[in-house]
Motif scaffolding. Structure first.
Motif, PDB file in Angstrom:
ATOM      1  N   TRP A  93       0.799  -1.223   0.000  1.00  9.17           N
ATOM      2  CA  TRP A  93       0.000   0.000   0.000  1.00  9.17           C
ATOM      3  C   TRP A  93       0.836   1.279   0.000  1.00  9.17           C
ATOM      4  CZ3 TRP A  93       0.822   2.926   4.429  1.00  9.17           C
ATOM      5  CH2 TRP A  93       1.475   2.255   5.486  1.00  9.17           C
ATOM      6  N   ARG A  94       2.167   1.152   0.041  1.00  8.11           N
ATOM      7  CA  ARG A  94       3.016   2.344   0.065  1.00  8.11           C
ATOM      8  C   ARG A  94       4.370   2.033  -0.570  1.00  8.11           C
ATOM      9  NH1 ARG A  94       6.095   4.014   5.352  1.00  8.11           N
ATOM     10  NH2 ARG A  94       7.594   4.452   3.680  1.00  8.11           N
ATOM     11  N   THR A  95       5.100   3.067  -0.899  1.00  9.36           N
ATOM     12  CA  THR A  95       6.436   2.901  -1.467  1.00  9.36           C
ATOM     13  C   THR A  95       7.426   2.616  -0.345  1.00  9.36           C
ATOM     14  OG1 THR A  95       5.924   4.439  -3.264  1.00  9.36           O
ATOM     15  CG2 THR A  95       8.260   4.014  -2.808  1.00  9.36           C
ATOM     16  N   ALA A  96       8.297   1.663  -0.569  1.00 14.55           N
ATOM     17  CA  ALA A  96       9.300   1.302   0.434  1.00 14.55           C
ATOM     18  C   ALA A  96      10.369   2.383   0.518  1.00 14.55           C
ATOM     19  CB  ALA A  96       9.939  -0.034   0.076  1.00 14.55           C
ATOM     20  N   PRO A  97      10.956   2.565   1.689  1.00 16.70           N
ATOM     21  CA  PRO A  97      12.089   3.486   1.794  1.00 16.70           C
ATOM     22  C   PRO A  97      13.298   2.946   1.049  1.00 16.70           C
ATOM     23  CG  PRO A  97      11.788   2.275   3.841  1.00 16.70           C
ATOM     24  CD  PRO A  97      10.614   1.936   2.983  1.00 16.70           C
ATOM     25  N   ALA A  98      14.218   3.818   0.734  1.00 16.31           N
ATOM     26  CA  ALA A  98      15.449   3.409   0.057  1.00 16.31           C
ATOM     27  C   ALA A  98      16.257   2.497   0.960  1.00 16.31           C
ATOM     28  CB  ALA A  98      16.271   4.639  -0.308  1.00 16.31           C
ATOM     29  N   VAL A  99      16.864   1.469   0.379  1.00 14.70           N
ATOM     30  CA  VAL A  99      17.751   0.547   1.090  1.00 14.70           C
ATOM     31  C   VAL A  99      19.126   0.635   0.446  1.00 14.70           C
ATOM     32  CG1 VAL A  99      18.190  -1.845   1.756  1.00 14.70           C
ATOM     33  CG2 VAL A  99      15.835  -1.000   1.641  1.00 14.70           C
ATOM     34  N   GLU A 100      20.127   1.022   1.229  1.00 16.74           N
ATOM     35  CA  GLU A 100      21.464   1.250   0.696  1.00 16.74           C
ATOM     36  C   GLU A 100      22.509   0.535   1.551  1.00 16.74           C
ATOM     37  OE1 GLU A 100      21.589   2.747  -2.058  1.00 16.74           O
ATOM     38  OE2 GLU A 100      19.706   3.873  -2.142  1.00 16.74           O
ATOM     39  N   ILE A 101      23.695   0.371   0.984  1.00 17.24           N
ATOM     40  CA  ILE A 101      24.834  -0.206   1.699  1.00 17.24           C
ATOM     41  C   ILE A 101      25.657   0.926   2.310  1.00 17.24           C
ATOM     42  CG2 ILE A 101      26.984  -1.520   1.480  1.00 17.24           C
ATOM     43  CD1 ILE A 101      24.546  -3.267   1.202  1.00 17.24           C
ATOM     44  N   SER A 102      26.036   0.779   3.566  1.00 20.73           N
ATOM     45  CA  SER A 102      26.834   1.806   4.234  1.00 20.73           C
ATOM     46  C   SER A 102      28.179   1.993   3.538  1.00 20.73           C
ATOM     47  CB  SER A 102      27.081   1.429   5.695  1.00 20.73           C
ATOM     48  OG  SER A 102      28.021   2.309   6.285  1.00 20.73           O
ATOM     49  N   PRO A 103      28.607   3.239   3.346  1.00 20.54           N
ATOM     50  CA  PRO A 103      29.937   3.488   2.779  1.00 20.54           C
ATOM     51  C   PRO A 103      31.047   3.425   3.828  1.00 20.54           C
ATOM     52  CG  PRO A 103      28.851   5.576   3.176  1.00 20.54           C
ATOM     53  CD  PRO A 103      27.855   4.497   3.555  1.00 20.54           C
ATOM     54  N   LEU A 104      30.682   3.246   5.093  1.00 21.35           N
ATOM     55  CA  LEU A 104      31.673   3.312   6.173  1.00 21.35           C
ATOM     56  C   LEU A 104      32.364   1.989   6.438  1.00 21.35           C
ATOM     57  CD1 LEU A 104      29.780   5.596   8.717  1.00 21.35           C
ATOM     58  CD2 LEU A 104      31.350   6.241   6.873  1.00 21.35           C
ATOM     59  N   GLY A 105      31.842   0.911   5.868  1.00 21.67           N
ATOM     60  CA  GLY A 105      32.494  -0.385   6.005  1.00 21.67           C
ATOM     61  C   GLY A 105      32.430  -0.938   7.414  1.00 21.67           C
ATOM     62  N   ALA A 106      33.373  -1.813   7.717  1.00 23.61           N
ATOM     63  CA  ALA A 106      33.359  -2.527   8.990  1.00 23.61           C
ATOM     64  C   ALA A 106      33.774  -1.663  10.166  1.00 23.61           C
ATOM     65  CB  ALA A 106      34.283  -3.746   8.902  1.00 23.61           C
ATOM     66  N   ASP A 107      34.257  -0.436   9.899  1.00 21.55           N
ATOM     67  CA  ASP A 107      34.733   0.428  10.981  1.00 21.55           C
ATOM     68  C   ASP A 107      33.700   1.459  11.421  1.00 21.55           C
ATOM     69  OD1 ASP A 107      37.139  -0.854  11.199  1.00 21.55           O
ATOM     70  OD2 ASP A 107      38.245   0.557   9.953  1.00 21.55           O
ATOM     71  N   ALA A 108      32.438   1.269  11.035  1.00 22.94           N
ATOM     72  CA  ALA A 108      31.400   2.237  11.411  1.00 22.94           C
ATOM     73  C   ALA A 108      31.271   2.356  12.920  1.00 22.94           C
ATOM     74  CB  ALA A 108      30.063   1.844  10.791  1.00 22.94           C
ATOM     75  N   GLY A 109      31.295   1.221  13.625  1.00 20.64           N
ATOM     76  CA  GLY A 109      31.197   1.258  15.078  1.00 20.64           C
ATOM     77  C   GLY A 109      32.370   1.986  15.707  1.00 20.64           C
ATOM     78  N   LEU A 110      33.554   1.756  15.163  1.00 19.09           N
ATOM     79  CA  LEU A 110      34.767   2.410  15.666  1.00 19.09           C
ATOM     80  C   LEU A 110      34.681   3.925  15.467  1.00 19.09           C
ATOM     81  CD1 LEU A 110      37.409   1.302  16.915  1.00 19.09           C
ATOM     82  CD2 LEU A 110      38.420   1.426  14.644  1.00 19.09           C
ATOM     83  N   LEU A 111      34.209   4.345  14.300  1.00 17.86           N
ATOM     84  CA  LEU A 111      34.043   5.772  14.037  1.00 17.86           C
ATOM     85  C   LEU A 111      33.012   6.382  14.982  1.00 17.86           C
ATOM     86  CD1 LEU A 111      34.063   5.673  10.141  1.00 17.86           C
ATOM     87  CD2 LEU A 111      35.668   6.968  11.555  1.00 17.86           C
ATOM     88  N   GLY A 112      31.927   5.635  15.226  1.00 20.52           N
ATOM     89  CA  GLY A 112      30.903   6.130  16.142  1.00 20.52           C
ATOM     90  C   GLY A 112      31.420   6.256  17.561  1.00 20.52           C
ATOM     91  N   ALA A 113      32.240   5.311  17.983  1.00 21.52           N
ATOM     92  CA  ALA A 113      32.831   5.389  19.315  1.00 21.52           C
ATOM     93  C   ALA A 113      33.728   6.616  19.432  1.00 21.52           C
ATOM     94  CB  ALA A 113      33.626   4.121  19.612  1.00 21.52           C
ATOM     95  N   ALA A 114      34.444   6.927  18.351  1.00 25.11           N
ATOM     96  CA  ALA A 114      35.297   8.120  18.348  1.00 25.11           C
ATOM     97  C   ALA A 114      34.457   9.389  18.424  1.00 25.11           C
ATOM     98  CB  ALA A 114      36.171   8.132  17.103  1.00 25.11           C
TER      99      ALA A 114
END
Length: 312
Positions: free
Chosen positions: A269-290
């Motif tokens: 009944w509605r359009t789905a939101p965009a689904v994308e791959i993160s450009p930050l790779g496996a270090d996203a958590g590390l960047l967030g912690a920083a």
């Protein structure tokens, strides 16, 4: 990073502890990886995190940011429970602060990844964002109305335990039919091995999709389960964008194409939101912690617990 500062970040994972020192422009000046010594007990795990942080601290480092899985009390800097790490009521931030004599913050690893995505990745221009990290388990970081959501008990984002199949596969949580029981990397490998074939990682399976019907089947079931869980999340929170991160996200179009199809199928009944791959790779958590470390106040190390109000 958005402000001139030197910080150290440590990402405590189930198999690997990752750490890096970030300079004034957000560039990793030095990094290290060590195995997580989970089999040697909780004290050894804590000691390994302390060792990783200490190894990277220099005189110009202003604070240390930690992230970890499980139930995280960010205000107190305590891991309340992390089953895969064998940690319960562990004051990890205080242990590191005692060693480095600097302010230390502690954040949930997936919320840290979401924070990084919000500031440095595909979430920078949206106020309603879901970041799903596909690793050993499944979890999500949620931004709603521009705010990172933690929930009443700090456990918002247990995306992997959204039920997708009634009376389905038994999940480690004790519930049946969870998305994590199908779509997590560990579940994918486990379900593929049941066919009599051998695989160590999700990448081993995706490499065989064109030649192995069993690999294609378990992958299709995994991506369908992920799409079903995203339907539930989207209906409840109306995401503007969904970002897939973690090790399995390296599959790229092999992941996003069937997931988008499953998601749209459940949203007739509605359009789905965009689904994308993160450009930050496996270090996203590390960047967030920083990034989270940048919120640390200039208090004494004994007072250097985590603050609730991370950068937005």
């Amino acid at each position: 990073m958005t402000r001139p500062a030197h910080v150290v970040a440590v990402d405590l994972g189930g198999t690997t502890i990752k750490a890096a020192r970030y300079g004034a422009h957000g560039i990793a000046e030095e990094s290290l990886r060590i195995p997580t010594p989970t089999r040697k007990g909780p004290d050894t795990v804590v000691a390994a995190v302390v060792q990783a942080a200490t190894a990277l601290v220099r005189p110009d480092v202003r604070s240390v940011g930690l992230c970890a899985p499980g139930l995280i009390d960010t205000d107190a800097g305590i891991i309340r429970f992390a089953a895969n790490l064998g940690l319960r009521d562990t004051p990890l931030a205080a242990a590191v602060a005692d060693a480095v004599r600097l302010p230390v913050t502690l954040e949930h690893d997936v919320r840290a990844a979401c924070l990084a995505e919000r500031q440095l990745g595909l979430g920078a221009d949206v106020n309603d964002l879901l970041v799903v990290v596909l690793g050993t388990g499944l979890a999500a970081g949620i931004v709603s109305g521009g705010r990172l959501i933690r929930g009443a008990s700090g456990t918002a984002g247990e995306f992997g335990h959204i039920p997708v199949h009634a009376n389905g596969e038994l999940c480690a949580c004790g519930q049946r039919g969870c998305a994590e029981a199908y779509a997590a990397a560990s579940a994918l490998v486990r379900r593929y091995r049941r066919t009599g074939s051998s695989a160590d990682t999700a990448a081993d399976i995706t490499a065989r999709l064109d030649t192995d019907p069993d690999a294609a089947r378990v992958w299709a079931e995994a991506t369908d389960a992920l799409g079903r869980a995203l339907v539930t999340s989207t209906v409840l929170l109306d995401h503007q964008r969904i970002v897939l991160a973690g090790g399995m996200a390296a599959a790229g179009d092999l992941l996003t194409t069937p997931v988008r199809r499953s998601l749209q199928h459940g949203l007739a009944w509605r359009t789905a939101p965009a689904v994308e791959i993160s450009p930050l790779g496996a270090d996203a958590g590390l960047l967030g912690a920083a990034l989270h470390a940048l919120t640390a106040t200039d208090t004494t190390p004994a007072q250097a617990g985590a603050r609730r109000d991370g950068p937005r």
